[in-house]
Motif scaffolding. Structure first.
Motif, short mmCIF file in Angstrom:
data_model
loop_
_atom_site.label_atom_id
_atom_site.label_comp_id
_atom_site.label_asym_id
_atom_site.label_seq_id
_atom_site.Cartn_x
_atom_site.Cartn_y
_atom_site.Cartn_z
N TYR A 41 6.65 5.09 -7.79
CA TYR A 41 7.26 4.36 -6.68
C TYR A 41 6.71 4.74 -5.31
CZ TYR A 41 10.70 2.41 -9.86
OH TYR A 41 11.30 1.72 -10.90
N VAL A 42 6.13 5.94 -5.18
CA VAL A 42 5.73 6.39 -3.85
C VAL A 42 4.52 5.62 -3.32
CG1 VAL A 42 4.08 8.21 -4.50
CG2 VAL A 42 5.49 8.47 -2.44
N MET A 43 3.68 5.10 -4.22
CA MET A 43 2.45 4.45 -3.76
C MET A 43 2.73 3.21 -2.92
SD MET A 43 0.27 6.55 -4.74
CE MET A 43 -1.21 5.68 -4.20
N ALA A 44 3.83 2.52 -3.19
CA ALA A 44 4.19 1.37 -2.36
C ALA A 44 4.44 1.79 -0.92
CB ALA A 44 5.41 0.66 -2.93
N GLY A 45 5.06 2.96 -0.71
CA GLY A 45 5.29 3.46 0.63
C GLY A 45 4.03 3.97 1.31
N LEU A 46 3.01 4.33 0.54
CA LEU A 46 1.76 4.83 1.09
C LEU A 46 0.72 3.74 1.29
CD1 LEU A 46 1.36 8.06 -1.10
CD2 LEU A 46 2.52 7.82 1.10
N LEU A 47 1.07 2.51 0.94
CA LEU A 47 0.11 1.41 0.94
C LEU A 47 -0.62 1.24 2.28
CD1 LEU A 47 -1.14 -0.92 -0.66
CD2 LEU A 47 0.82 -2.32 0.00
N ALA B 131 -5.52 -3.07 -1.59
CA ALA B 131 -5.02 -1.74 -1.93
C ALA B 131 -3.77 -1.84 -2.80
CB ALA B 131 -4.71 -0.95 -0.67
N GLY B 132 -3.01 -2.91 -2.63
CA GLY B 132 -1.80 -3.08 -3.42
C GLY B 132 -2.06 -3.25 -4.90
N GLN B 133 -3.29 -3.55 -5.25
CA GLN B 133 -3.63 -3.67 -6.67
C GLN B 133 -3.48 -2.35 -7.40
OE1 GLN B 133 -7.36 -5.69 -7.41
NE2 GLN B 133 -7.13 -6.94 -5.58
N MET B 134 -3.47 -1.23 -6.67
CA MET B 134 -3.31 0.06 -7.33
C MET B 134 -1.94 0.16 -7.98
SD MET B 134 -2.81 2.61 -4.06
CE MET B 134 -1.46 2.38 -2.88
N VAL B 135 -0.93 -0.50 -7.41
CA VAL B 135 0.40 -0.50 -8.01
C VAL B 135 0.40 -1.34 -9.28
CG1 VAL B 135 2.83 -1.06 -7.65
CG2 VAL B 135 1.44 -0.17 -5.74
N THR B 136 -0.26 -2.49 -9.22
CA THR B 136 -0.34 -3.37 -10.39
C THR B 136 -1.10 -2.70 -11.53
OG1 THR B 136 -0.31 -5.31 -8.95
CG2 THR B 136 -1.08 -5.63 -11.20
N VAL B 137 -2.22 -2.06 -11.21
CA VAL B 137 -3.03 -1.39 -12.23
C VAL B 137 -2.24 -0.28 -12.90
CG1 VAL B 137 -5.02 0.12 -12.54
CG2 VAL B 137 -5.26 -1.99 -11.25
N VAL C 87 14.77 11.00 -4.32
CA VAL C 87 14.46 12.23 -3.60
C VAL C 87 12.96 12.34 -3.33
CG1 VAL C 87 14.55 14.75 -3.66
CG2 VAL C 87 16.45 13.42 -4.57
N GLY C 88 12.16 12.11 -4.38
CA GLY C 88 10.73 12.32 -4.26
C GLY C 88 10.03 11.33 -3.35
N VAL C 89 10.40 10.05 -3.44
CA VAL C 89 9.69 9.03 -2.66
C VAL C 89 9.85 9.25 -1.16
CG1 VAL C 89 9.61 6.57 -2.10
CG2 VAL C 89 9.64 7.31 -4.49
N PRO C 90 11.07 9.43 -0.63
CA PRO C 90 11.17 9.71 0.83
C PRO C 90 10.43 10.97 1.24
CG PRO C 90 13.30 9.08 -0.06
CD PRO C 90 12.40 9.30 -1.23
N LEU C 91 10.51 12.02 0.42
CA LEU C 91 9.79 13.25 0.74
C LEU C 91 8.28 13.03 0.68
CD1 LEU C 91 11.91 15.97 -1.12
CD2 LEU C 91 11.87 15.45 1.32
N GLY C 92 7.84 12.24 -0.29
CA GLY C 92 6.42 11.95 -0.39
C GLY C 92 5.90 11.19 0.80
N VAL C 93 6.68 10.19 1.26
CA VAL C 93 6.27 9.42 2.44
C VAL C 93 6.29 10.31 3.68
CG1 VAL C 93 6.89 7.47 3.92
CG2 VAL C 93 7.04 7.24 1.44
N LEU C 94 7.32 11.18 3.79
CA LEU C 94 7.39 12.10 4.93
C LEU C 94 6.20 13.06 4.93
CD1 LEU C 94 9.02 13.13 7.36
CD2 LEU C 94 10.24 14.65 5.77
N LEU D 128 13.45 -4.30 -11.31
CA LEU D 128 12.33 -3.64 -10.67
C LEU D 128 11.45 -4.63 -9.91
CD1 LEU D 128 11.35 -1.13 -13.50
CD2 LEU D 128 12.75 -0.73 -11.48
N GLY D 129 11.37 -5.89 -10.39
CA GLY D 129 10.55 -6.87 -9.70
C GLY D 129 11.06 -7.17 -8.30
N LEU D 130 12.37 -7.31 -8.13
CA LEU D 130 12.93 -7.60 -6.82
C LEU D 130 12.75 -6.43 -5.86
CD1 LEU D 130 14.52 -9.49 -4.96
CD2 LEU D 130 16.63 -8.56 -5.92
N TYR D 131 12.74 -5.20 -6.39
CA TYR D 131 12.58 -4.01 -5.55
C TYR D 131 11.29 -4.08 -4.74
CZ TYR D 131 12.10 0.94 -4.31
OH TYR D 131 11.94 2.13 -3.63
N THR D 132 10.25 -4.67 -5.32
CA THR D 132 8.97 -4.79 -4.62
C THR D 132 9.12 -5.59 -3.34
OG1 THR D 132 7.88 -4.74 -6.78
CG2 THR D 132 6.55 -5.45 -4.90
#
Length: 411
Positions: free
Chosen positions: A33-39, A53-59, A155-162, A228-232
């Motif tokens: 999930y963190v890669m979407a925030g790092l896009l 770059a967003g293709q990395m999430v799809t792959v 927990v991890g995604v906000p910390l990862g983006v920070l 999960l699709g709507l979350y995107t």
């Protein structure tokens, strides 16, 4: 005198083993999930468009989905410890290569490798946790694995983006790589269980053709599309429906619901022993939450309610689904659970693609939850019809093949 009426307890050592498996799931949840925030950072660093770059999430998602059934079948003769170690090695190497990538093709190849490792680890960890705990605590152990992934998200995604804001996006990938190495070290402590014989091709096809397994997998796929699709597309939805670009709070609400649902669902399954009924309730809640999202978007406090319910239902769904699959195919649990994992992540990829397509075609993002609610409702209908009928046929076949107790008492 020994009290035989007490409920069985999991040995402390096995409980620690399940926690080790959940730690690996935490690393997977963060990575997924963190890669979407790092896009934006990734696109800027590699000098490519965000859409590229967003293709990395799809792959990552597609490899996660396709790796699960392929490798779970190919490695069925290996011990669970060996498969889990192999999965985490591939996952860790993939994330290290992601951190080192200087061009888009290398990045996509690295994300594919990480997705393969994640897709191999997740269902095997769930099946191993279920085997370590025994039937009486299976639901709680499965919930711990799902809880590890959901905690990695909230927990991890906000910390990862920070962390990325201070060290760059590569710093976050090195953190995930380190977590993968720690999880790999923990796997070495697991007991080596005897390797099950690889299933014959006929057996593999039988599992794929099992109506009950197929029905459960389709329901999981639709649940993945809806949840999960709507979350995107949560950010476009909020911009259109709530007229805000602030996404941190809503994502925290969704994630908090995910942690709550994934940690509580195991106890509910273990106490009620009714995974089929629980899945029906979860799908009904998921449908209702999506229907309420557009009307609740105008008030932040009102919006939090469907977000929490949506997160809880989406993350809780897979525990009773896995429980049903293991009950349907107890001798081939890793293969069956792998199929379910693939269905969920294929649903995520399909949901992202369909959501982008309908928005590009002119549908207002504020109305997107109505579409996903319809998919959740379709999943509920299939669950109450197709899966129910398949379950009844399975029960009837089991009763016909079971020995007659009166026959053994005769004479």
């Amino acid at each position: 005198m020994t009290n035989t009426s007490a409920s069985p307890q999991m040995p402390p050592a096995r409980g620690r083993f399940v926690l080790l498996l959940a730690f690996g799931a935490f690393a997977l949840g963060l990575d997924a999930y963190v890669m979407a925030g790092l896009l934006p950072q990734v696109a800027d660093d590699l000098h490519v468009a965000e859409s590229s770059a967003g293709q990395m999430v799809t792959v990552f998602t597609l490899c996660y989905a396709t790796a699960a059934p392929v490798f779970a079948t190919a490695l069925a003769g290996r011990s669970a410890k060996a498969v889990l170690a192999c999965a985490l090695t591939v996952f860790t190497v993939g994330n290290a290569l992601t951190a080192l990538a200087t061009a888009l093709p290398v990045l996509l190849a690295a994300r594919a490798l990480a997705g393969i490792g994640a897709g191999l680890y997740s269902p095997m960890a769930a099946a191993t946790a279920a085997g370590l705990s025994g039937p009486e605590r299976r639901g709680r152990s499965l919930a711990l694995i799902m809880g590890g992934m959901s905690i990695g998200t909230i927990v991890g995604v906000p910390l990862g983006v920070l962390l990325a804001e201070h060290t760059g996006w590569r710093g976050t990938l090195w953190l995930i790589t380190a977590l993968g190495l720690l999880a790999l070290a923990g796997i070495t402590l697991l007991p080596t269980t005897p390797a099950a014989p690889p299933p014959a091709l006929r057996e593999r096809l039988r599992i794929l053709a099992d109506g009950r397994v197929a029905g459960i997998a389709v329901v999981s796929l639709l649940g993945g599309v809806a949840s999960l699709g709507l979350y995107t597309y949560l950010a476009p939805f909020l911009a259109d429906a709530a007229h805000t670009t602030w996404t941190v709070g809503p994502m925290w609400a969704w994630g908090a619901g995910g942690v709550l649902g994934s940690l509580l669902i195991g106890r509910i399954v273990d106490r009620t022993h009714q995974p089929f009924a629980i899945v029906g309730c979860i799908l009904a809640l998921l449908t209702a939450a999506h229907l309420l999202l557009p009307s609740a978007a105008s008030a932040p406090w009102a919006l939090a309610v469907p977000l929490v319910v949506w997160g809880a239902a989406g993350w809780a769904l897979q525990v009773p689904q896995q429980h049903q699959l293991i009950a349907a195919q107890p001798e081939q649990a890793p293969v069956a659970v792998a199929l379910n994992s693939s269905a969920v992540y294929l649903g995520s990829a399909i949901g992202s693609a369909l959501g982008g397509s309908v928005i590009a075609a002119g549908l207002a993002p504020a109305t997107l939850p109505y579409c996903t609610a319809a998919l959740a409702l379709l999943a509920l209908v299939l669950h109450l019809t197709v899966v129910r009928r398949a379950g009844r046929r399975h029960a009837a076949d089991t009763n016909q093949t079971a020995p007659d107790p009166s026959a053994s008492q005769a004479g």
